[in-house]
Design a protein around this motif. Structure first.
Motif, PDB file in Angstrom:
ATOM      1  N   GLY A  51      86.778 -14.510 -16.840  1.00  0.00           N
ATOM      2  CA  GLY A  51      87.224 -13.230 -17.358  1.00  0.00           C
ATOM      3  C   GLY A  51      88.355 -12.609 -16.577  1.00  0.00           C
ATOM      4  O   GLY A  51      88.962 -11.630 -17.017  1.00  0.00           O
ATOM      5  N   GLY A  52      88.681 -13.165 -15.418  1.00  0.00           N
ATOM      6  CA  GLY A  52      89.757 -12.617 -14.602  1.00  0.00           C
ATOM      7  C   GLY A  52      91.109 -12.944 -15.192  1.00  0.00           C
ATOM      8  O   GLY A  52      91.285 -13.937 -15.874  1.00  0.00           O
ATOM      9  N   VAL A  53      92.089 -12.084 -14.926  1.00  0.00           N
ATOM     10  CA  VAL A  53      93.433 -12.305 -15.454  1.00  0.00           C
ATOM     11  C   VAL A  53      94.468 -12.343 -14.337  1.00  0.00           C
ATOM     12  O   VAL A  53      95.642 -12.583 -14.596  1.00  0.00           O
ATOM     13  CB  VAL A  53      93.825 -11.213 -16.478  1.00  0.00           C
ATOM     14  N   GLY A  54      94.071 -12.110 -13.106  1.00  0.00           N
ATOM     15  CA  GLY A  54      95.014 -12.077 -12.003  1.00  0.00           C
ATOM     16  C   GLY A  54      94.945 -13.319 -11.150  1.00  0.00           C
ATOM     17  O   GLY A  54      93.900 -13.960 -11.038  1.00  0.00           O
ATOM     18  N   GLY A  55      96.085 -13.674 -10.558  1.00  0.00           N
ATOM     19  CA  GLY A  55      96.122 -14.761  -9.601  1.00  0.00           C
ATOM     20  C   GLY A  55      95.663 -14.278  -8.239  1.00  0.00           C
ATOM     21  O   GLY A  55      95.236 -13.129  -8.074  1.00  0.00           O
ATOM     22  N   PRO A  56      95.747 -15.144  -7.214  1.00  0.00           N
ATOM     23  CA  PRO A  56      95.264 -14.778  -5.870  1.00  0.00           C
ATOM     24  C   PRO A  56      95.919 -13.525  -5.303  1.00  0.00           C
ATOM     25  O   PRO A  56      95.257 -12.709  -4.667  1.00  0.00           O
ATOM     26  CB  PRO A  56      95.591 -16.028  -5.034  1.00  0.00           C
ATOM     27  N   TRP A  57      97.241 -13.366  -5.493  1.00  0.00           N
ATOM     28  CA  TRP A  57      97.928 -12.194  -4.949  1.00  0.00           C
ATOM     29  C   TRP A  57      97.441 -10.912  -5.631  1.00  0.00           C
ATOM     30  O   TRP A  57      97.109  -9.922  -4.980  1.00  0.00           O
ATOM     31  CB  TRP A  57      99.433 -12.344  -5.113  1.00  0.00           C
ATOM     32  N   GLU A  58      97.396 -10.921  -6.962  1.00  0.00           N
ATOM     33  CA  GLU A  58      96.914  -9.745  -7.688  1.00  0.00           C
ATOM     34  C   GLU A  58      95.470  -9.430  -7.328  1.00  0.00           C
ATOM     35  O   GLU A  58      95.086  -8.265  -7.183  1.00  0.00           O
ATOM     36  CB  GLU A  58      97.038  -9.958  -9.197  1.00  0.00           C
ATOM     37  N   THR A  59      94.661 -10.496  -7.155  1.00  0.00           N
ATOM     38  CA  THR A  59      93.250 -10.304  -6.824  1.00  0.00           C
ATOM     39  C   THR A  59      93.089  -9.653  -5.456  1.00  0.00           C
ATOM     40  O   THR A  59      92.316  -8.703  -5.289  1.00  0.00           O
ATOM     41  CB  THR A  59      92.516 -11.662  -6.843  1.00  0.00           C
ATOM     42  N   ALA A  60      93.836 -10.148  -4.468  1.00  0.00           N
ATOM     43  CA  ALA A  60      93.724  -9.620  -3.101  1.00  0.00           C
ATOM     44  C   ALA A  60      94.230  -8.192  -3.009  1.00  0.00           C
ATOM     45  O   ALA A  60      93.616  -7.338  -2.361  1.00  0.00           O
ATOM     46  CB  ALA A  60      94.476 -10.520  -2.129  1.00  0.00           C
ATOM     47  N   THR A  61      95.348  -7.891  -3.653  1.00  0.00           N
ATOM     48  CA  THR A  61      95.897  -6.542  -3.568  1.00  0.00           C
ATOM     49  C   THR A  61      95.055  -5.548  -4.354  1.00  0.00           C
ATOM     50  O   THR A  61      94.865  -4.408  -3.913  1.00  0.00           O
ATOM     51  CB  THR A  61      97.355  -6.509  -4.064  1.00  0.00           C
ATOM     52  N   ALA A  62      94.519  -5.973  -5.487  1.00  0.00           N
ATOM     53  CA  ALA A  62      93.655  -5.074  -6.262  1.00  0.00           C
ATOM     54  C   ALA A  62      92.402  -4.715  -5.472  1.00  0.00           C
ATOM     55  O   ALA A  62      91.939  -3.569  -5.501  1.00  0.00           O
ATOM     56  CB  ALA A  62      93.279  -5.722  -7.591  1.00  0.00           C
ATOM     57  N   ALA A  63      91.866  -5.697  -4.733  1.00  0.00           N
ATOM     58  CA  ALA A  63      90.673  -5.443  -3.922  1.00  0.00           C
ATOM     59  C   ALA A  63      90.959  -4.418  -2.828  1.00  0.00           C
ATOM     60  O   ALA A  63      90.057  -3.718  -2.364  1.00  0.00           O
ATOM     61  CB  ALA A  63      90.169  -6.743  -3.305  1.00  0.00           C
ATOM     62  N   ALA A  64      92.223  -4.318  -2.412  1.00  0.00           N
ATOM     63  CA  ALA A  64      92.616  -3.363  -1.379  1.00  0.00           C
ATOM     64  C   ALA A  64      93.103  -2.043  -1.979  1.00  0.00           C
ATOM     65  O   ALA A  64      93.571  -1.168  -1.252  1.00  0.00           O
ATOM     66  CB  ALA A  64      93.713  -3.963  -0.503  1.00  0.00           C
TER      67      ALA A  64
END
Length: 255
Positions: A86-99
């Motif tokens: 269900g995710g739509v972001g890559g590793p960079w988007e995932t890491a920055t969104a978590a922050a």
């Protein structure tokens, strides 16, 4: 008499307390000369000191601006999280969104290239074999370039996975590779600190004395076939790599 060090210290303090927030312009040389009653050479030396310390950068157009220095923590788990159903972001988007940050990956260039000897060896190919090359910028909106990423893939794998496109890959490269039967299993990283090239310094908006963190990663699938070589460069004060939950004990022998 006011020295260049005095001017640099005053500007540094004003940056630290938020009088000049990231992205804002410093006073012009003429304004600083007038305020401090000094020569242009003294002001130029003061600004150069701030550039060397990574506090400001001078653009060809737009004057001298305060650098963004928000550090980004990139945990190893970002690769696992990026493949969550269900995710739509890559590793960079995932890491920055978590922050709580608004990060996106900007595709700059895609091309078919011949493999030089070093990349051919890493991807277990022959020199001259065709690779897919993708140049990307990891950005915090609106225009804070944090990391430059260059990635190479065996052409036949790239074509089969549908990543040989000039369009941004929604959901990230690894999701597309996995869907094509190339589920990534391992990643080997080499991390080094060095000085930036002249081009990197301009793109990352750092002075020539600000170190960069250079990462080379080789990703393999479950059959141990190399899928990707990625080389990423970022100012060393912008990125924190977090290698979480690494196994330290040898596997237990059975029987």
């Amino acid at each position: 008499m006011t020295s260049s060090g005095d001017i640099a210290a005053d500007l540094r303090h004003r940056i630290d307390v938020g009088a000049f927030p990231p992205g804002s312009k410093l006073p012009t040389n003429v304004e600083l000369m007038s305020v401090h009653g000094v020569s242009k050479a003294t002001v130029t030396k003061a600004v150069a000191e701030l550039v060397d310390q990574g506090l400001v950068f001078t653009a060809k157009k737009g004057g001298t601006r305060v650098r963004h220095r928000t550090p980004i923590t990139l945990p190893l788990s970002r690769y696992r999280s990026a493949l969550t159903p269900g995710g739509v972001g890559g590793p960079w988007e995932t890491a920055t969104a978590a922050a709580g940050l608004d990060g996106h990956m900007e595709l700059v260039h895609v091309d078919a290239v011949e493999a030089p000897e070093d990349l051919a060896a890493l991807l277990e190919l022959s020199p001259g074999d065709t690779l897919l090359y993708r140049l990307r910028h990891a950005v915090l909106r609106p225009d804070d370039l944090v990391q430059i990423q260059q990635a190479w893939y065996p052409s036949h794998i790239a074509v089969a996975a549908g990543i040989d496109t000039i369009e941004k890959i929604e959901g990230g490269i690894y999701r597309k590779l996995s869907a094509a039967g190339h589920r990534r299993a391992t990643a080997s990283e080499t991390v080094a600190v060095r000085m930036p090239t002249a081009e990197e310094a301009v793109q990352l908006r750092v002075g020539g004395r600000v170190s960069v963190l250079a990462v080379e990663r080789v990703t393999r699938d479950t059959n141990r076939r190399p899928l990707e070589v990625l080389r990423a460069v970022a100012a060393a004060d912008r990125i924190k790599l977090s290698y979480d939950d690494l196994p330290l004990l040898p596997p237990t022998a059975e029987g």
